[in-house]
Structures are given as structure tokens and as C-alpha cells.
Design a protein around this motif. Structure first.
Motif, PDB file in Angstrom:
ATOM      1  N   ASP A   1       0.747  -1.243   0.036  1.00 55.51           N
ATOM      2  CA  ASP A   1       0.153   0.044  -0.036  1.00 55.51           C
ATOM      3  C   ASP A   1       0.896   1.152  -0.046  1.00 55.51           C
ATOM      4  OD1 ASP A   1      -1.965   2.010   0.404  1.00 55.51           O
ATOM      5  OD2 ASP A   1      -2.617   1.423   2.306  1.00 55.51           O
TER       6      ASP A   1
ATOM      7  N   LYS B   1       1.648   7.973   0.289  1.00 51.15           N
ATOM      8  CA  LYS B   1       1.997   7.836   1.975  1.00 51.15           C
ATOM      9  C   LYS B   1       3.332   8.669   2.223  1.00 51.15           C
ATOM     10  CE  LYS B   1      -0.686   3.738   3.458  1.00 51.15           C
ATOM     11  NZ  LYS B   1      -1.142   4.302   4.505  1.00 51.15           N
TER      12      LYS B   1
ATOM     13  N   ASN C   1      -1.482  -1.575  -4.285  1.00 54.08           N
ATOM     14  CA  ASN C   1      -1.848   0.002  -4.426  1.00 54.08           C
ATOM     15  C   ASN C   1      -0.784   0.869  -4.962  1.00 54.08           C
ATOM     16  OD1 ASN C   1      -3.603   2.211  -4.447  1.00 54.08           O
ATOM     17  ND2 ASN C   1      -3.487   2.340  -2.026  1.00 54.08           N
TER      18      ASN C   1
ATOM     19  N   ASP D   1      -5.710   6.287  -0.905  1.00 53.93           N
ATOM     20  CA  ASP D   1      -5.357   5.551   0.275  1.00 53.93           C
ATOM     21  C   ASP D   1      -6.187   4.676   1.303  1.00 53.93           C
ATOM     22  OD1 ASP D   1      -3.196   4.363   1.965  1.00 53.93           O
ATOM     23  OD2 ASP D   1      -2.841   6.351   2.929  1.00 53.93           O
ATOM     24  N   ALA D   2      -7.528   5.033   0.954  1.00 58.09           N
ATOM     25  CA  ALA D   2      -8.507   4.253   1.635  1.00 58.09           C
ATOM     26  C   ALA D   2      -9.041   3.210   0.499  1.00 58.09           C
ATOM     27  CB  ALA D   2      -9.768   5.211   1.832  1.00 58.09           C
ATOM     28  N   GLU D   3      -7.769   2.298   0.167  1.00 57.40           N
ATOM     29  CA  GLU D   3      -8.189   1.442  -0.938  1.00 57.40           C
ATOM     30  C   GLU D   3      -8.649   0.069  -0.310  1.00 57.40           C
ATOM     31  OE1 GLU D   3      -5.492   1.626   0.715  1.00 57.40           O
ATOM     32  OE2 GLU D   3      -5.082  -0.164   0.992  1.00 57.40           O
TER      33      GLU D   3
HETATM   34 ZN    ZN Z   1      -4.357   2.874   2.025  1.00 53.81          ZN
END
Ligand code: ZN
Ligand code: BES
Ligand code: ZN
Length: 467
Positions: free
Chosen positions: A238, A245, A288, A315-317
Motif C-alpha cells: 500500500d 503515504k 495499491n 489511500d482508503a483502498e
Molecule cells: Zn491505504
């Protein structure tokens, strides 16, 4: 036979070093029954039965010796009270002198597992052989070994770097276990994924061809049995996507498939114990990643279920890929859905690294899970599904957004998102877990960790008494 399976053996009167487990309360009485030399040795070590003191070896003649170790409560052993012994005693065969190991046997096994696939020199200790524990409970041996193997499966998968464990290798790991337990595997990818599981395809589309997204499904058991669906977040890495991030937040993101590892391990336990269920394992597996075709903030994707999701934050995957997998799970009308996911940083802020956050629409199963967690020293903690927070996921132009503008109640909001994709009347338990241990303890090294796995299995075993 696997290595762990050699570490626990039925008592056939074989020679074994006795281990005395004492606690502060019974130490004085126990010491009175020992020879004067033992008492003198223990006194010299300042050993007083207080837990925390590892162990003392009581020499006998030649190769013979006995071991005494302090535990918190000698009549109520924890899974970890033999772990220090399991990792530090000399190789050989051991047996508890008073009573049986019971719940402590798993810690003996786990203490001897090493993740050394990437060490050129296999172990810091020179040529240490196995420490075998002899038990008078032969009927429990297989189950203990299976649980220890399930925990090490989670740890090893989580510890493996993303470069060596992408969606394809995660599929391979599922296939390997399927072969062991005799289960069928179905994998959806490419065009079929884009059409059937648009959210999984969208999150995974920026990854390289070798790391292409897929939905991995495994089915096991008699189709006439009640269906149980187990879903695991399989984000093999991620990066955050375009909402990238920061370095510190990305450093551990090889572990973002920890939910998938838990789900797969739970499947091996269910099948290993032959629980009378029809198991449906679903692992949406993606990376991701970031590239020219990456999913963008503001993009809108129509989910499998039909709801249009506006991407507020790439990022809210996890919730996106779980949404399509939960929809698929629900289509088969299961009696219960359980999911595991390293879903939010907010769950860690709320409960820290040790306690997976449990969200459930069913008070019965939530209570059972909390109780089983306490009883098996594998605790989970319930947090609320709070319908009023649904409005935090409102989108200006689509049916809903994948994240809220504010970080408040982040783990609850993530659960609210998932809830939209779970059939209304289906009992559902969602675990937002860390799958990691920042600091090692005996039997629990730093790195990937199974959290809540044994608790969930205890509840399922209880609900579906063995066929
Ligand atoms: Zn994430
Ligand atoms: N995989 C992360 C969550 C995570 C981070 C779990 C650190 C454990 C440790 C997840 O995909 C994520 O990035 N979530 C965001 C959601 C936010 C953008 C709404 C988070 O928690 O910050
Ligand atoms: Zn994630």
C-alpha cells in the motif's frame, strides 16, 4: 511432517527432563518437597516463584537435569508461559512434572519458529536442535500443531517482502493451502475482474502486469452445510496510491495483506478440524501502486453491488476492494461473514497494536468473540457501528465517498463504508487489525503477527461442533 509437528509428542514413557511450573503462591510448599541441594541452588538464584524469572536448571547426574520455572498462576496457564523455555532450553525432550501444558503447548511450538528465509546464516545459535514437549493429552496434539502452523502461516506471509509476495504469489499461497486441505480455487482477473469487480480492478490497475489485481476464492466442505464466508484484505503493498503515504507511513505496508493471511489461516483451521460448514474464502489481491493509469481522487467507480463510489482518498483502498468481495460473499447467502483487514490507522490510535477492533451487526457473535478472545489470550475489542456517521461518507455527486473529510472516528467510518456492502440481515464480524508486533516477546517475535485468529476459530469451533 513439518518442523513444528515434531515438537509435541504423545507420552509413551520416553525419557524427558521434568519441568516444574511454580507460582508465587505454591512455591514454598513445592520447595519443601525438593532435596536440600535444589533448595540451596534456588536460593542462590534468588528464585522465589515470582513470575518473570525465566528458569533454573537443577542438575542431576550426568545428562540428567530438571527445570523449574515461575508462572503467574500454575493452575491457569497462559499460551505464553512456556515460550521462554521453548526458545532457550537445550535441545532435548521435556515434560511437565505436574499437570499438562494445555493452552501453553502452542507457545512452546511458536517459540521455536524462525522466519529466516532471508538470512544467509540460518540462525544466530549454532546447530540448535528441537526441544520436544511430551504430553499426556495425545488427542489435543494435532489441533495444537494446526493452530501453531496457522499462526506461523500468517507471520511468514506478512513478513515476506512485497517484492516476493504480490497478488500472484498470494494466489500461489492460497493454491498451496487448497491442495493441502482439498479445496477448490477460482481466480478472477483481467476483463472478468473489470466487469465483475470494478473496485478491485480500479484499485489494482496501476500495478505492473506481473502484479495484476485479482479476486482469489476458495471453497471447501459439503455444500449442504451452512455457508460461512471469510474475507481478507489482500493489499500486497500500500503506497497510498496518488494520495501517496509519507515514508514513515509506507515503511511497513508490505503487511497490508495481513487480513488475507488471517483469512487464509482461518480457512486451514476450519478445514483441518473438518468443521461442518461450507467455507467460502474471498481474497481481493492488489497492489495499491502509482502510475499514469492510477485511480485518482475524484474518480467515480460503479461497484459490483451498483453503488457509485467517489474516490475521496486513494489511500482508503482496502474498503474499496473489500466492498466488491463482500458483495460477492453476500450473493451466496451465507449464515455468517467474517472479514479481517489492516484497514485504518485510526483503529491503531484507538486500541494500539495488540487489540484488533471488532465491529459487528450481531451482538451474539460479538459477545462470543470478546469472551473467546479473553479465554484464549487472543483478545479483540468491540467498537460501535454508529449509523449516524453514515453521513460522513456523503458524496456531492455520487452515492457515497470512500473516505470522510475529517479523521474523526476513522475506524468506525471505515466499518460504516463496509456495512453498505453487507446484506442487511446477515450476521457479520469485521476485524480492523494491525497484523504486526512492533516489539518482540517470548514466542512472539517482532514482525507479522496473527491477532484475533485463535479467538475467531474458537467461536466457530464452538458454534459448529465437529462433524
Ligand atoms: Zn491505504
Ligand atoms: N493500510 C492502511 C491502514 C493502516 C495504516 C493500517 C497503518 C495499519 C497501519 C489503509 O489503507 C489506509 O491507508 N487507511 C487510511 C484511510 C484514510 C485515508 C481515510 C488511514 O487510516 O489513514
Ligand atoms: Zn491499506
Amino acid at each position: 511432517m513439518t518442523y513444528l509437528a515434531t515438537l509435541l509428542a504423545a507420552d509413551r514413557g520416553q525419557k524427558a527432563h521434568p519441568i516444574h511450573l511454580v507460582d508465587k503462591k505454591n512455591f514454598e510448599d513445592w520447595a519443601k518437597t525438593r532435596p536440600a541441594e535444589d533448595r540451596a541452588l534456588l536460593k542462590a538464584h534468588r528464585f522465589d516463584g515470582k513470575s518473570g524469572f525465566a528458569f533454573v536448571i537443577l542438575p542431576r547426574k550426568a545428562e540428567e537435569f530438571e527445570v523449574v520455572s515461575a508462572v503467574a498462576d500454575a493452575r491457569d496457564l497462559s499460551p505464553w508461559c512456556l515460550a521462554k523455555l521453548g526458545e532457550s532450553l537445550p535441545e532435548g525432550t521435556y515434560k511437565l512434572a505436574e499437570g499438562e501444558a494445555g493452552p501453553a503447548a502452542i507457545g512452546w511450538l511458536l517459540a521455536q519458529h524462525r522466519f529466516d528465509a532471508y538470512r544467509s546464516r540460518k540462525s544466530e545459535e549454532p546447530d540448535r536442535g528441537p526441544r520436544v514437549l511430551v504430553t499426556g493429552e495425545p488427542a489435543r496434539i494435532e489441533g495444537v500443531i494446526r493452530e501453531a502452523e496457522a499462526v506461523t502461516l500468517v507471520r511468514d506471509l506478512v513478513n515476506t517482502p512485497a517484492g516476493d509476495l504480490g497478488p500472484a504469489e498470494l494466489e500461489q499461497a492460497v493454491r498451496e493451502q487448497a491442495k493441502r486441505i482439498g479445496a477448490e480455487v477460482r481466480v478472477t482477473s483481467g476483463k472478468d475482474l473489470e466487469e465483475g469487480y470494478p473496485l478491485i480492478a480500479a484499485v489494482g490497475r496501476a500495478a505492473s502486469k506481473e502484479h495484476a489485481p485479482r479476486l482469489i476464492e476458495l471453497e471447501w466442505g459439503n455444500p449442504k452445510n451452512p455457508r460461512v464466508a471469510v474475507v481478507g484484505k489482500g493489499v500486497c503493498f500500500d503506497s497510498g496510491g496518488l494520495d501517496i503515504k509519507p515514508a514513515s507511513g509506507m515503511r511497513l505496508m508490505k503487511k497490508d495483506m495481513g487480513g488475507a493471511a488471517h483469512a487464509l489461516a482461518l480457512a486451514t483451521l476450519i478445514a483441518g478440524d473438518r468443521l461442518p460448514v461450507r467455507l467460502h474464502l474471498l481474497i481481493p489481491a492488489v497492489e495499491n501502486a502509482i502510475s499514469g493509469n492510477a485511480l485518482r481522487p475524484g474518480d467515480i467507480v460503479k461497484s459490483r453491488q451498483g453503488l457509485h463510489v467517489e474516490i475521496d482518498n486513494t489511500d482508503a483502498e482496502g474498503r474499496l476492494i473489500l466492498a466488491d468481495a463482500l458483495t460477492k460473499a453476500g450473493e451466496a447467502d451465507p449464515e455468517l461473514i467474517v472479514d479481517f483487514a489492516t484497514l485504518t490507522g485510526a483503529a491503531r490510535i484507538a486500541l494500539g497494536p495488540d487489540l484488533p477492533a471488532l465491529f459487528s451487526n450481531d451482538d451474539g457473535i460479538a459477545d462470543e468473540l470478546m469472551t473467546a478472545g479473553k479465554d484464549s489470550a487472543d483478545p479483540v475489542w468491540r467498537m460501535p457501528i454508529w449509523d449516524a456517521y453514515d453521513e460522513m461518507l456523503k458524496s456531492d455527486i455520487a452515492d457515497l465517498a470512500n473516505a470522510a473529510g475529517s479523521p474523526m472516528a476513522g475506524a468506525v467510518v471505515a466499518a460504516m463504508f463496509l456495512k453498505r456492502f453487507v446484506p442487511k440481515d446477515t450476521p457479520w464480524a469485521h476485524f480492523d487489525t494491525y497484523a504486526w508486533r512492533d516489539k518482540g516477546k517470548p514466542g512472539r517475535p517482532k514482525g507479522g503477527e496473527a491477532l484475533g485468529l485463535r479467538a475467531v476459530f474458537a467461536v466457530l469451533s464452538d458454534r459448529y461442533a465437529r462433524a
